[in-house]
Design a protein around this motif. Structure first.
Motif, PDB file in Angstrom:
ATOM      1  N   ALA A 182      93.202  37.235  -9.938  1.00 58.72           N
ATOM      2  CA  ALA A 182      93.692  36.655 -11.374  1.00 58.72           C
ATOM      3  C   ALA A 182      92.854  35.533 -11.689  1.00 58.72           C
ATOM      4  N   VAL A 183      92.526  35.546 -13.084  1.00 56.83           N
ATOM      5  CA  VAL A 183      91.717  34.592 -13.580  1.00 56.83           C
ATOM      6  C   VAL A 183      92.472  34.049 -14.939  1.00 56.83           C
ATOM      7  N   GLN A 184      92.006  32.993 -15.307  1.00 50.81           N
ATOM      8  CA  GLN A 184      92.507  32.579 -16.703  1.00 50.81           C
ATOM      9  C   GLN A 184      92.038  33.337 -17.951  1.00 50.81           C
ATOM     10  N   LYS A 185      93.039  33.594 -18.755  1.00 49.79           N
ATOM     11  CA  LYS A 185      92.780  34.388 -19.478  1.00 49.79           C
ATOM     12  C   LYS A 185      91.933  34.000 -20.707  1.00 49.79           C
ATOM     13  N   SER A 186      91.883  32.777 -21.193  1.00 41.57           N
ATOM     14  CA  SER A 186      90.939  32.002 -21.776  1.00 41.57           C
ATOM     15  C   SER A 186      90.708  30.493 -21.680  1.00 41.57           C
ATOM     16  N   GLY A 187      89.580  30.258 -21.949  1.00 42.95           N
ATOM     17  CA  GLY A 187      89.119  28.858 -21.992  1.00 42.95           C
ATOM     18  C   GLY A 187      87.871  28.806 -20.908  1.00 42.95           C
ATOM     19  N   ARG A 188      87.465  27.315 -20.805  1.00 41.92           N
ATOM     20  CA  ARG A 188      86.057  27.213 -19.933  1.00 41.92           C
ATOM     21  C   ARG A 188      86.412  27.822 -18.390  1.00 41.92           C
ATOM     22  N   LEU A 189      87.377  27.460 -17.871  1.00 41.03           N
ATOM     23  CA  LEU A 189      87.612  28.088 -16.544  1.00 41.03           C
ATOM     24  C   LEU A 189      87.595  29.742 -16.417  1.00 41.03           C
ATOM     25  N   SER A 190      88.079  30.256 -17.455  1.00 41.49           N
ATOM     26  CA  SER A 190      87.766  31.707 -17.537  1.00 41.49           C
ATOM     27  C   SER A 190      86.224  32.107 -17.861  1.00 41.49           C
ATOM     28  N   GLU A 191      85.563  31.467 -18.508  1.00 44.03           N
ATOM     29  CA  GLU A 191      84.395  31.690 -18.754  1.00 44.03           C
ATOM     30  C   GLU A 191      83.340  31.375 -17.443  1.00 44.03           C
ATOM     31  N   ASP A 192      83.834  30.407 -16.849  1.00 40.91           N
ATOM     32  CA  ASP A 192      82.907  30.098 -15.671  1.00 40.91           C
ATOM     33  C   ASP A 192      83.384  30.992 -14.412  1.00 40.91           C
ATOM     34  N   SER A 193      84.623  31.463 -14.211  1.00 38.49           N
ATOM     35  CA  SER A 193      84.926  32.445 -13.440  1.00 38.49           C
ATOM     36  C   SER A 193      84.513  33.766 -13.607  1.00 38.49           C
ATOM     37  N   LEU A 194      84.260  34.272 -14.780  1.00 41.85           N
ATOM     38  CA  LEU A 194      83.524  35.665 -15.111  1.00 41.85           C
ATOM     39  C   LEU A 194      82.204  35.674 -14.999  1.00 41.85           C
ATOM     40  N   THR A 195      81.523  34.261 -15.198  1.00 42.40           N
ATOM     41  CA  THR A 195      80.113  34.095 -14.889  1.00 42.40           C
ATOM     42  C   THR A 195      79.770  34.314 -13.531  1.00 42.40           C
ATOM     43  N   LEU A 196      80.683  33.754 -12.786  1.00 43.60           N
ATOM     44  CA  LEU A 196      80.440  33.601 -11.321  1.00 43.60           C
ATOM     45  C   LEU A 196      80.552  35.090 -10.563  1.00 43.60           C
ATOM     46  N   LEU A 197      81.507  35.852 -11.184  1.00 45.09           N
ATOM     47  CA  LEU A 197      81.623  37.216 -10.665  1.00 45.09           C
ATOM     48  C   LEU A 197      80.272  38.321 -11.282  1.00 45.09           C
ATOM     49  N   LYS A 198      79.947  37.936 -12.528  1.00 49.34           N
ATOM     50  CA  LYS A 198      78.535  38.504 -12.740  1.00 49.34           C
ATOM     51  C   LYS A 198      77.575  37.951 -11.904  1.00 49.34           C
ATOM     52  N   GLU A 199      77.414  36.788 -11.592  1.00 45.93           N
ATOM     53  CA  GLU A 199      76.141  36.432 -10.665  1.00 45.93           C
ATOM     54  C   GLU A 199      76.659  36.876  -9.412  1.00 45.93           C
ATOM     55  N   CYS A 200      77.693  37.564  -9.010  1.00 46.03           N
ATOM     56  CA  CYS A 200      77.856  38.071  -7.607  1.00 46.03           C
ATOM     57  C   CYS A 200      77.458  39.576  -7.822  1.00 46.03           C
ATOM     58  N   GLY A 201      76.939  40.143  -8.961  1.00 49.48           N
ATOM     59  CA  GLY A 201      76.604  41.271  -8.959  1.00 49.48           C
ATOM     60  C   GLY A 201      77.817  42.241  -9.395  1.00 49.48           C
ATOM     61  N   ILE A 202      78.913  41.981  -9.767  1.00 50.83           N
ATOM     62  CA  ILE A 202      80.141  42.549 -10.227  1.00 50.83           C
ATOM     63  C   ILE A 202      80.092  42.990 -11.634  1.00 50.83           C
ATOM     64  N   SER A 203      80.094  44.185 -12.195  1.00 48.86           N
ATOM     65  CA  SER A 203      80.216  44.654 -13.194  1.00 48.86           C
ATOM     66  C   SER A 203      81.788  45.107 -13.655  1.00 48.86           C
ATOM     67  N   LEU A 204      82.108  44.320 -14.645  1.00 47.39           N
ATOM     68  CA  LEU A 204      83.478  44.471 -15.158  1.00 47.39           C
ATOM     69  C   LEU A 204      83.493  45.365 -16.543  1.00 47.39           C
ATOM     70  N   ASN A 205      84.353  46.482 -16.520  1.00 45.72           N
ATOM     71  CA  ASN A 205      84.618  47.243 -17.885  1.00 45.72           C
ATOM     72  C   ASN A 205      85.812  46.418 -18.665  1.00 45.72           C
ATOM     73  N   VAL A 206      85.057  45.550 -19.503  1.00 52.59           N
ATOM     74  CA  VAL A 206      85.962  44.447 -20.361  1.00 52.59           C
ATOM     75  C   VAL A 206      86.174  44.946 -21.688  1.00 52.59           C
TER      76      VAL A 206
END
Length: 285
Positions: free
Chosen positions: A7-31
């Protein structure tokens, strides 16, 4: 195939940072636009986009397995989910603030006062700890306006830069605790999901380690090599390679971000030259 639900925050700065972290971990999301659930295409992970205040309970109830949240949120909700890893971003603090004209000497000022907050449980615990009796007014959002409209004498709220307080004629007078984003988990994860979580934590640690470090290359006379190595312990010890020019070597190592400029100055002082600093994308410890 079993997926780990995060679960991640659906909007806001925490959401952006969370998704960036997952991307940097090599995880690709179908969004997709306004999508509330996203599946990773290359990792056993499913992302749930939820309202921040609801996330701890969703994890506790097993709707989500893990979450990226501010630890201030879990301290307020007290759902009992388990902190797994500090993530180092979305740093803030929960503080007491009062109107700028108020002469605040110590916490005794709060005795008998009205305090507005979005964190009533945390504030109640704080007041009890300090033997202060005060009236708590729970507000959802825009807490900073409460003193200006006569609703409260003080506020207890999350502070990042403090600019919002200034705009509303307030000053921060007491920090209750500091907060940051954390990875937290349901305490009763099944074995297969724990294994996936371990893989994710491994990737996150590699990303976080790289953010706090820089790769450094430099040339130095052999006669000062011991002094240079003493400044650059690296992960184990520096890598030393001879240069074509006799009496000189190339030194490769890692320096911590918070020590960077101090180390560079000392290296220059002992005779190091041609210093190159390179960002590290991932670092496996």
């Amino acid at each position: 195939m079993t997926n780990l639900k995060i679960a991640v925050q659906k909007s806001g700065r925490l959401s952006e940072d969370s998704l960036t972290l997952l991307k940097e971990c090599g995880i690709s999301l179908n969004v997709g636009k306004d999508q509330l659930i996203a599946q990773a295409s290359n990792f056993q992970l499913e992302v749930l986009y939820l309202r921040n205040s609801d996330i701890p309970q969703y994890v506790r109830d097993g709707i989500a397995d893990i979450a990226i949240i501010g630890d201030n949120t879990e301290k307020e909700k007290k759902t009992g989910i388990v902190p797994v890893l500090d993530l180092g971003f979305s740093r803030c603090r929960l503080s007491i603030a009062v109107p700028r004209a108020v002469e605040f000497k110590d916490l005794s000022y709060l005795q008998g006062k009205k305090i507005a907050t979005s964190y009533p449980n945390t504030l109640k615990d704080f007041l009890t700890e300090h033997a202060i009796e005060a009236e708590i007014h729970e507000i959802s959002g825009s807490v900073e306006i409460a003193p200006n409209i006569g609703l409260s004498d003080a506020i207890c709220d999350v502070v990042s830069t403090g600019s919002t307080l200034v705009k509303n004629g307030l000053k921060e007078v007491y920090k209750i605790f500091e907060s940051q984003a954390i990875l937290a988990a349901n305490p009763n994860l099944e074995t297969e999901k724990k294994d996936i979580l371990d893989q994710l934590v491994f990737r996150i640690k590699a990303v976080l380690a790289s953010k706090n470090s820089k790769y450094i290359l430099l040339n130095t006379p052999e006669k000062v090599l011991d002094e240079v190595c003493a400044l650059l312990p690296g992960m184990k010890s520096p890598t030393i390679m001879p240069l074509r020019q006799k009496g000189w070597v190339s030194v490769h190592s890692v320096v911590q971000e918070n020590e960077f400029w101090e180390v560079i100055g000392k290296l220059k002082a002992v005779g190091a030259e041609g210093i190159l600093i390179i960002p590290i994308e991932k670092m496996i410890l």
